[in-house]
Design an enzyme around this catalytic site. Structure first.
Site, PDB file in Angstrom:
ATOM      1  NE  ARG A  15      39.837  54.954  82.054  1.00  7.93           N
ATOM      2  CZ  ARG A  15      38.868  55.871  82.069  1.00  7.93           C
ATOM      3  NH1 ARG A  15      38.346  56.314  80.928  1.00  7.93           N
ATOM      4  NH2 ARG A  15      38.388  56.319  83.203  1.00  7.93           N
TER       5      ARG A  15
ATOM      6  CE1 TYR B  28      36.090  60.492  82.502  1.00  5.83           C
ATOM      7  CE2 TYR B  28      38.410  59.991  82.138  1.00  5.83           C
ATOM      8  CZ  TYR B  28      37.079  59.654  82.014  1.00  5.83           C
ATOM      9  OH  TYR B  28      36.733  58.466  81.445  1.00  5.83           O
TER      10      TYR B  28
ATOM     11  CG  ASP C 113      39.639  59.063  78.590  1.00  8.30           C
ATOM     12  OD1 ASP C 113      39.893  60.020  77.830  1.00  8.30           O
ATOM     13  OD2 ASP C 113      38.490  58.604  78.770  1.00  8.30           O
TER      14      ASP C 113
ATOM     15  CG  HIS D  60      37.310  62.816  79.732  1.00  6.38           C
ATOM     16  ND1 HIS D  60      36.310  63.711  79.986  1.00  6.38           N
ATOM     17  CD2 HIS D  60      36.716  61.626  79.558  1.00  6.38           C
ATOM     18  CE1 HIS D  60      35.150  63.080  79.977  1.00  6.38           C
ATOM     19  NE2 HIS D  60      35.358  61.807  79.708  1.00  6.38           N
TER      20      HIS D  60
ATOM     21  CD  GLU E  75      39.224  56.986  75.939  1.00  5.49           C
ATOM     22  OE1 GLU E  75      39.703  55.987  76.512  1.00  5.49           O
ATOM     23  OE2 GLU E  75      38.063  57.380  76.120  1.00  5.49           O
TER      24      GLU E  75
ATOM     25  CD  GLU F  13      34.586  58.891  75.858  1.00  3.84           C
ATOM     26  OE1 GLU F  13      35.216  57.862  76.100  1.00  3.84           O
ATOM     27  OE2 GLU F  13      34.274  59.724  76.709  1.00  3.84           O
TER      28      GLU F  13
ATOM     29  NE  ARG G 205      37.368  55.247  73.706  1.00  5.75           N
ATOM     30  CZ  ARG G 205      36.795  54.489  74.651  1.00  5.75           C
ATOM     31  NH1 ARG G 205      36.790  53.180  74.549  1.00  5.75           N
ATOM     32  NH2 ARG G 205      36.226  55.047  75.699  1.00  5.75           N
TER      33      ARG G 205
ATOM     34  CD  GLU H  70      35.463  52.485  78.509  1.00  6.52           C
ATOM     35  OE1 GLU H  70      34.962  52.963  77.466  1.00  6.52           O
ATOM     36  OE2 GLU H  70      35.725  53.160  79.513  1.00  6.52           O
TER      37      GLU H  70
ATOM     38  CD1 TRP I 274      34.341  67.150  83.740  1.00 10.56           C
ATOM     39  CD2 TRP I 274      33.324  65.713  82.366  1.00 10.56           C
ATOM     40  NE1 TRP I 274      34.273  65.927  84.384  1.00 10.56           N
ATOM     41  CE2 TRP I 274      33.662  65.040  83.554  1.00 10.56           C
ATOM     42  CE3 TRP I 274      32.674  65.007  81.343  1.00 10.56           C
ATOM     43  CZ2 TRP I 274      33.372  63.690  83.760  1.00 10.56           C
ATOM     44  CZ3 TRP I 274      32.384  63.681  81.533  1.00 10.56           C
ATOM     45  CH2 TRP I 274      32.734  63.026  82.755  1.00 10.56           C
TER      46      TRP I 274
END
Ligand code: GCO
Ligand code: MG
Length: 402
Positions: free
Chosen positions: A147, A159, A210, A212, A236, A262, A283, A339, A402
């Site tokens: 990643r 992030y 990602d 995020h 992601e 996630e 995830r 992960e 975030w």
């Protein structure tokens, strides 16, 4: 086999972990991970006040009924706090069940579908140069999937990128720190970053990224489309997942594979995404998504729609969660990737585990149950430290994801 007691152990060997330990009259105990990063004490209170008193005296073998007791039986159901608590209960009970049968957990989930688990590592740097170097280091360590996250010129914190020379850890002591975000800079930066990663390292490595949760659907569609030439393994959390229909737009515009979830905690967060084939990877981890009992159902539904698993495995999920994921990853047919962010060395002073990394894969030993133990005396040396995830604002001060 009656549950005689249960307790919650909170420790901070480098970062906070909440562990549920359930005891039975057969002399067997089980462990579950109840860690919810930055919200640890909320889960502790839910477990101690509402779950543990109701668990005592019940038959530990009835994992299905007990799952429904704490899910369907609770009028205020779902949400990360209650689901982290329920997940920990479920994991501890499956740990007990497998230990009672003297077999590794994967044998109760269908046995082995593979003998090792493909993992992805994190590579990040403060700028593209450092990030490229970090990718090279992970390649040298044998990782087959990496990643890639990078600091962006003109943005002070981002992030996925470590601030000092310590490994990346988003939760910081005290109240949430504030970060600043610029979507326009991000969107023009990321495709160039991946072009240079492919130019440097070629096609023979899986690359992941990602977002995020920081794009709108149309921004995510642009990014996914512009990343197509670099053939990502996945993109992601391209959008925040509350609005499942948002993924339709991204999907219509791009063939870049999508992973999400996630922060999800039940199958109901996934129904549109899976049944309309809007994503490629789920995830949601065992320790937030209802444990073995619920993820078995989500993974089975996903399998029918060509969706694979790629469980969350950041450092804020304890070794109990990672090991349980590895059992699940070994067992199911539609496993995709896992992960893997190694825990700090101090974590192994408290937790003993039976997994090891070798040449791009995690390998699991044959210990009964989940195969993780926690040393309570050592845990006491690392008391809880209040910490929080950051808060994010756009340049003009508008509060953002975030
Ligand atoms: C990941 C995640 C994490 C989360 C963290 C929050 O893909 O691993 O995005 O880095 O930010 O788990 O607690
Ligand atoms: Mg993520």
């Amino acid at each position: 086999m009656k549950i005689t007691d249960a307790k919650v152990i909170v420790c901070c060997p480098g970062r906070n972990f909440v562990t549920l330990k359930v005891f039975t009259d057969a002399g067997i105990y089980g462990l579950g991970d109840a860690t919810l990063n930055g919200r640890e004490k909320a889960v502790v209170a839910y477990l101690e006040e509402h779950c543990i008193p109701a668990l005592i005296g019940r038959d530990a073998r009835n994992t299905e009924d007990l799952w429904h007791y704490f899910y369907r039986g609770a009028y205020w159901k779902r949400g990360p706090v209650t689901m982290a608590a329920l997940s920990a209960i479920d994991l501890a009970l499956w740990d007990i069940k497998a230990k009672a049968l003297n077999t590794p957990l994967y044998n109760l989930l269908g046995g082995k579908s593979r003998d090792r688990v493909l993992v992805y590592a994190h590579a990040n740097g403060k700028d593209p140069g450092e990030t490229l170097e970090a990718v090279g280091k992970k390649r040298d360590e044998g990782f087959l999937a990496i990643r890639v996250q990078s600091g962006i010129p003109g943005m002070s914190a981002i992030y996925g990128v470590a601030q000092g020379d310590q490994p990346y850890e988003p939760a910081q002591r005290g109240l949430p720190k504030e970060e600043r975000w610029d979507t326009a800079k991000y969107l023009s930066f990321v495709p160039k970053l991946f072009r240079s990663v492919r130019d440097t390292y070629g096609d023979d490595v899986h690359l992941l990224h990602d977002v995020h949760h920081r794009c709108t659907p149309i921004e995510a569609a642009r990014l996914a489309k512009e990343l197509e030439p670099y053939h990502l393994f996945w993109l992601e959390d391209a959008v925040t997942g509350e609005l499942q229909e948002g993924l339709r737009l991204v999907r219509q515009h791009s063939t870049t594979p999508l992973a999400i979830g996630e922060v999800f905690n039940t199958a109901y967060d996934y129904t549109t995404l899976i049944t309309e084939q809007l994503i490629d990877f789920v995830r949601m981890p065992l320790s937030h998504g209802g444990g073995i009992t619920h993820l078995s159902k989500v993974a089975a539904l996903a399998a029918l729609y060509h969706v694979q698993t790629g469980f969350h495995g950041a450092t804020d999920l304890s070794p109990v969660s990672l090991a349980a994921s590895l059992h699940f990853d070994l067992a199911i047919n539609n496993f995709g990737i896992q992960e893997y962010m190694p825990h700090a060395p101090s974590v192994s002073e408290v937790f003993t585990t039976g997994y090891r990394y070798e040449s791009g894969f995690l390998h699991l030993d044959d210990a009964p149950g989940i195969g993780v133990d926690l040393d309570e005396e050592r845990a006491k040396r690392y008391p809880y430290v209040p910490a929080a995830l950051p808060v994010n604002r756009k340049g003009d001060g508008t509060l953002f994801y975030w």
